[in-house]
Write a protein that holds these residues in place. Sequence first.
Motif, PDB file in Angstrom:
ATOM      1  N   ILE A  13       1.120   2.031  -3.532  1.00 52.61           N
ATOM      2  CA  ILE A  13      -0.165   2.495  -4.067  1.00 52.61           C
ATOM      3  C   ILE A  13      -0.371   3.965  -3.703  1.00 52.61           C
ATOM      4  O   ILE A  13      -0.821   4.772  -4.525  1.00 52.61           O
ATOM      5  CB  ILE A  13      -1.323   1.630  -3.525  1.00 52.61           C
ATOM      6  N   ARG A  14      -0.030   4.317  -2.465  1.00 53.27           N
ATOM      7  CA  ARG A  14      -0.151   5.718  -2.047  1.00 53.27           C
ATOM      8  C   ARG A  14       0.789   6.615  -2.847  1.00 53.27           C
ATOM      9  O   ARG A  14       0.443   7.742  -3.212  1.00 53.27           O
ATOM     10  CB  ARG A  14       0.169   5.850  -0.557  1.00 53.27           C
ATOM     11  N   ARG A  15       1.973   6.109  -3.142  1.00 50.46           N
ATOM     12  CA  ARG A  15       2.964   6.911  -3.869  1.00 50.46           C
ATOM     13  C   ARG A  15       2.470   7.240  -5.278  1.00 50.46           C
ATOM     14  O   ARG A  15       2.718   8.343  -5.788  1.00 50.46           O
ATOM     15  CB  ARG A  15       4.284   6.151  -3.930  1.00 50.46           C
ATOM     16  N   TYR A  16       1.769   6.295  -5.907  1.00 48.94           N
ATOM     17  CA  TYR A  16       1.272   6.488  -7.273  1.00 48.94           C
ATOM     18  C   TYR A  16      -0.247   6.634  -7.289  1.00 48.94           C
ATOM     19  O   TYR A  16      -0.900   6.259  -8.263  1.00 48.94           O
ATOM     20  CB  TYR A  16       1.709   5.308  -8.152  1.00 48.94           C
ATOM     21  N   ARG A  17      -0.796   7.184  -6.217  1.00 50.33           N
ATOM     22  CA  ARG A  17      -2.251   7.194  -6.045  1.00 50.33           C
ATOM     23  C   ARG A  17      -2.982   7.972  -7.136  1.00 50.33           C
ATOM     24  O   ARG A  17      -4.096   7.596  -7.518  1.00 50.33           O
ATOM     25  CB  ARG A  17      -2.624   7.718  -4.670  1.00 50.33           C
ATOM     26  N   PHE A  57       0.823  -1.205   0.000  1.00 48.43           N
ATOM     27  CA  PHE A  57       0.000   0.000   0.000  1.00 48.43           C
ATOM     28  C   PHE A  57       0.864   1.265   0.000  1.00 48.43           C
ATOM     29  O   PHE A  57       0.425   2.323  -0.455  1.00 48.43           O
ATOM     30  CB  PHE A  57      -0.929  -0.001   1.219  1.00 48.43           C
ATOM     31  N   VAL A  80      -3.143   5.858 -10.337  1.00 45.27           N
ATOM     32  CA  VAL A  80      -3.984   4.693 -10.040  1.00 45.27           C
ATOM     33  C   VAL A  80      -5.451   5.117  -9.998  1.00 45.27           C
ATOM     34  O   VAL A  80      -6.342   4.415 -10.503  1.00 45.27           O
ATOM     35  CB  VAL A  80      -3.570   4.030  -8.706  1.00 45.27           C
ATOM     36  N   LEU A  81      -5.722   6.305  -9.434  1.00 43.99           N
ATOM     37  CA  LEU A  81      -7.096   6.821  -9.358  1.00 43.99           C
ATOM     38  C   LEU A  81      -7.651   7.088 -10.756  1.00 43.99           C
ATOM     39  O   LEU A  81      -8.818   6.772 -11.036  1.00 43.99           O
ATOM     40  CB  LEU A  81      -7.113   8.108  -8.532  1.00 43.99           C
TER      41      LEU A  81
END
Length: 572
Positions: free
Chosen positions: A30-34, A27, A37-38
């Motif tokens: 995921i937060r780093r490339y949020r 995660f 990804v969104l």
Amino acid sequence: MKFSKKLKKKIEDGSFREMWREAKWMFVYIRRYRLIVLIHILLGVLGTAMSLLSSLAMRQLIDVVTGFQTGGIWTAAAYMGGMLLGSAVMQSAASRIAAIINIRVQNGIQAEMYDRMLRTDWQSLKAFRSGDLINRLNSDVGTVANGVTGFLPSFVSGTVQFLGSLIIILCYDPVMALIALVGAPIYVLSSRALVRKMREYNKRMKDIGSQVMSFHEDSFRNIGTIKAFGIMDGFDTRMKQMQDTYRTAMLEYNLFSVIAGLVMSVIGLLISAGCFGWGVYRLWTHAISYGTMTMFLQLTNMLRSAFSTLIGLVPTAISITTSAGRLMAVVELPEEPFARETADIPDDFSIKLRNVSFSYNDGDKVLEHVEFDAHPGDMIALTGASGEGKTTIVRIILGLVRPDEGEAVLTGGDEELTLSAATRRAFAYVPQGNTVFAGTIADNMRMVKPDAADDEIMTALRLACADSFVSKLPDGINSRIGEVGGGLSEGQAQRIAVARALLQKAPVLILDEATSALDEDTERRMLENIRTEGGVKTCIMITHRSATAAMCSRRYELDGTALRLFEREGTT
């Protein structure tokens, strides 16, 4: 009560707890490339929404054509076509964005993992074979990157498709929605056994893959030795044994997957048949129109497809988290102290080991109460039987390992620095064996000094007695050499390695049997060059040659775990 007991068993089993820990580690990425990804998630949701709306448009079009509903046929057709086209465009855009962010994320994670491996404590990292590390750095990083960029968008899109289909069916016929959901409890109840079994197989396959890669790497790196001993048949046999192990594990996993997939498919077909039968009955009783029946069939397929997608994410999640766990096993290794720091090295300094004792992780004592001094102007020989621990002393000086007892320090003026990764730039090191990399000779030399001019390189080669053969090569310093110095003799490779160390212009030069493949005359000339022109203040040599040791101002001899000093008056 039964459900709570089942959930408790799953938690106690440890599989979900371990997967959750690995998911939390992922995660972070995921937060780093949020943001990207969104965007991927939004495009997927839009495409799914348009697919759902197209089913409503299809119902309207068919009802208009069959006369069940009034309205413009071309308007209905245009509406349906627009939804289908929009869905296709959104899915194509999502696929393109997924490819872009996947390679970006994979490169980012891979670079971070590589940097981490380079700075990990040397002794801890030696527990892994190099082929295994390569497999983790490539295969496992790729799997994790796919998980970071694709798992969450697939989960959200699948959930939207499932809930959207279910809600539309519920609005028109609650009974059909109930039939469509009959298989859900079966899938959920079987999840524990599936997760545990899949995780076991997945980890086993990845471990076997690492073993095969390590075996291949060892074979190709030592292919000359294999040929020289004539043991090709033995390696062929070992390769086939590893293939048999892989095949057995792969076929067991495949059989499990086929049986599980067959059971799920049969359940899905029965549910589809039930939905179709109920729809036909409702059509026969004139409770629904042909358009509604067509919509039901499409939505039922979308519902089943979405549920299959969500269930299919279970083995995907297992594969992703298993790879994440394998990467975490490396990431969680201790980083060597001061790995990201650089100490200010005094102009003139001495190296001191005071009452140093050391043992490797296996517990056997290698050094006990060792005293060692090296001062500017010294040329020191380290002698002793093979395997006694001479290289261990060098590793302590370089900060690769740390003493169990005593001190290893660098002293200059009023300063005293503990020998560590931060003081490593004070040393130029030529280890045992062939340390030449694939590429040109110039590439090898510039590893330690990227801005080195050709003249500087030739000067270093001259000091190492390597200029004579390099100048005869077709392209000189730009001549290409293969892996581990392919195309060079052992002595030539050693001289290039020494030249590279001299180009670094570090105050201390450490040679660990770095002249063992040279004849005595070449070795003598090289050491004389190093002494008079090399720009080296201190030289420490591990050697087994008495003539080489005789050229040194002092000699230390390792006898068992004890180090003894032999003073010499001048040099010969």
